[in-house]
Write a protein that holds these residues in place. Structure first.
Motif, PDB file in Angstrom:
ATOM      1  N   LEU A 164       0.814  -1.213   0.000  1.00 43.44           N
ATOM      2  CA  LEU A 164       0.000   0.000   0.000  1.00 43.44           C
ATOM      3  C   LEU A 164       0.850   1.268   0.000  1.00 43.44           C
ATOM      4  O   LEU A 164       0.403   2.327  -0.458  1.00 43.44           O
ATOM      5  N   GLN A 165       2.067   1.177   0.514  1.00 39.46           N
ATOM      6  CA  GLN A 165       2.935   2.349   0.634  1.00 39.46           C
ATOM      7  C   GLN A 165       3.856   2.541  -0.583  1.00 39.46           C
ATOM      8  O   GLN A 165       4.707   3.420  -0.577  1.00 39.46           O
ATOM      9  N   SER A 166       3.685   1.706  -1.618  1.00 37.54           N
ATOM     10  CA  SER A 166       4.493   1.808  -2.848  1.00 37.54           C
ATOM     11  C   SER A 166       5.993   1.809  -2.534  1.00 37.54           C
ATOM     12  O   SER A 166       6.757   2.633  -3.055  1.00 37.54           O
ATOM     13  N   THR A 167       6.404   0.898  -1.696  1.00 35.50           N
ATOM     14  CA  THR A 167       7.832   0.823  -1.338  1.00 35.50           C
ATOM     15  C   THR A 167       8.638   0.034  -2.360  1.00 35.50           C
ATOM     16  O   THR A 167       9.837   0.264  -2.514  1.00 35.50           O
ATOM     17  N   ARG A 168       7.981  -0.892  -3.073  1.00 36.69           N
ATOM     18  CA  ARG A 168       8.717  -1.760  -3.992  1.00 36.69           C
ATOM     19  C   ARG A 168       8.850  -1.177  -5.394  1.00 36.69           C
ATOM     20  O   ARG A 168       9.879  -1.340  -6.030  1.00 36.69           O
ATOM     21  N   ASP A 169       7.799  -0.504  -5.854  1.00 38.22           N
ATOM     22  CA  ASP A 169       7.804  -0.018  -7.238  1.00 38.22           C
ATOM     23  C   ASP A 169       7.044   1.295  -7.281  1.00 38.22           C
ATOM     24  O   ASP A 169       5.863   1.346  -7.631  1.00 38.22           O
ATOM     25  N   TYR A 170       7.735   2.367  -6.932  1.00 37.20           N
ATOM     26  CA  TYR A 170       7.088   3.682  -6.836  1.00 37.20           C
ATOM     27  C   TYR A 170       7.036   4.368  -8.197  1.00 37.20           C
ATOM     28  O   TYR A 170       8.063   4.646  -8.803  1.00 37.20           O
ATOM     29  N   ARG A 171       5.811   4.590  -8.667  1.00 39.60           N
ATOM     30  CA  ARG A 171       5.584   5.382  -9.867  1.00 39.60           C
ATOM     31  C   ARG A 171       4.527   6.418  -9.518  1.00 39.60           C
ATOM     32  O   ARG A 171       3.382   6.057  -9.198  1.00 39.60           O
ATOM     33  N   PRO A 172       4.890   7.714  -9.529  1.00 38.55           N
ATOM     34  CA  PRO A 172       4.012   8.745  -8.958  1.00 38.55           C
ATOM     35  C   PRO A 172       2.572   8.727  -9.442  1.00 38.55           C
ATOM     36  O   PRO A 172       1.643   8.772  -8.633  1.00 38.55           O
ATOM     37  N   LYS A 173       2.355   8.636 -10.754  1.00 38.13           N
ATOM     38  CA  LYS A 173       0.982   8.689 -11.256  1.00 38.13           C
ATOM     39  C   LYS A 173       0.185   7.463 -10.817  1.00 38.13           C
ATOM     40  O   LYS A 173      -0.990   7.572 -10.452  1.00 38.13           O
ATOM     41  N   ARG A 174       0.830   6.305 -10.841  1.00 40.25           N
ATOM     42  CA  ARG A 174       0.136   5.102 -10.388  1.00 40.25           C
ATOM     43  C   ARG A 174      -0.136   5.159  -8.890  1.00 40.25           C
ATOM     44  O   ARG A 174      -1.224   4.781  -8.435  1.00 40.25           O
TER      45      ARG A 174
END
Length: 308
Positions: A164-174
């Motif tokens: 939920l925190q986008s720690t593995r694959d951070y893409r801003p728009k997603r």
């Protein structure tokens, strides 16, 4: 699905004696939600983390709405520890509706975090409103509305409940889209829990469709629009709209007695522009199992539970 036969966005019903809170009401779509609600005779509280911008918004509303009863309250959704004190400082003894409108959208990396260590967009857009709802709930009157603002982009996403925190694959728009999706999932789950508890408060999910500044009426100095910007934006007006019109679904969700909890409302034309209309709720938005997992994670991260 929704009928506009008896709903006129330019002739809203009176709401004298009622009190509404609009988070992020100092700018953008939230400003127009606040301006339109102020025209109904209600007391409108603008929640904003920037006192100067909030004051500019209040001045603009008062210049356009005769006898507007509007005020501001400091509200920083990225700072979970501050929210209870912010609600207490509002000095409200009742609340007839809250529009969860405020949001953060980052365009570029790097990944950023709140003071509590949550990814900034998820932490503000979802967790901030989740916790705020818990602190506001004792103020909500019978028949009140909690209006959760999602997004067209959020409807296209899927939650990764293991990240939920986008720690593995951070893409801003997603990550932004997923944070708005989390808001919508929360809204439908909250309404289910309200119904199960026999509450007379309803939670409604809305989204503004596509909104551009170039199609938005000027509200100087809050928002100014040149003739060139207006002309350049005209072709896009066939597909999207300005932020004044983008406010209509949330305003209807607050005021229309025909709107029910657990519904979703957005612009009528392809979900992007036009009069507010009821939309079908896609399965991934209302999946109770996924929503229960999101709810449990949100309680753990915020330390509060809006359903209690």
């Amino acid at each position: 699905m929704g009928s506009n036969e008896h709903w006129d966005v330019r002739r809203l019903p009176r709401a004298d004696g009622r009190t509404f809170l609009v988070t992020g009401g100092n700018a953008g779509i939230g400003y127009f939600v606040a301006e339109q609600l102020a025209g109904t005779g209600a007391t409108v509280v603008i929640g904003s983390r920037d006192a100067a911008k909030a004051e500019t918004a209040l001045t603009s509303i008062r210049s356009r709405v005769r006898s507007a009863d509007v005020r501001s309250a400091r509200l920083d959704l990225a700072d979970l520890a501050s929210l209870k004190a912010s609600v207490d400082a509002m000095g409200l003894d009742r609340l007839d509706a809250v529009v969860h409108n405020a949001g953060v959208l980052l365009d570029d990396p790097p990944r950023r975090e709140t003071a509590e260590g949550n990814e900034l967009m998820f932490g503000t857009n979802h967790l901030g409103h989740f916790a705020l709802t818990a602190w506001l709930r004792p103020l909500l009157t019978p028949g009140s509305r909690v209006v959760v603002t999602g997004s067209f982009a959020g409807k296209q996403e899927r939650l990764d409940l293991d990240d939920l925190q986008s720690t593995r694959d951070y893409r801003p728009k997603r990550t932004y889209g997923r944070s708005k999706l989390a808001q919508m999932v929360f809204g439908f789950e909250f309404d289910r829990r309200l119904r199960a508890a026999g509450s007379e408060t309803a939670c409604v999910v809305t989204h503004p469709g596509g909104a551009l500044d170039s199609l938005t009426p000027a509200r100087p100095p809050l928002h100014e629009r040149t003739a060139g910007e207006r002309l350049r934006g005209l072709p896009l007006g066939l597909v999207v709209q300005g932020k004044e019109a983008a406010a209509w679904p949330a305003v209807r969700a607050v005021l229309d007695p025909a709107v029910s909890g657990g519904q979703m409302w957005g612009p009528r034309a392809f979900g992007l522009r036009g009069l507010p209309a009821r939309e079908p709720v896609r399965e991934h938005l209302s999946d109770p199992d996924g929503a229960a997992r999101l709810w449990a994670a949100s309680v753990e991260l915020t330390g509060v539970d809006p359903s209690m």
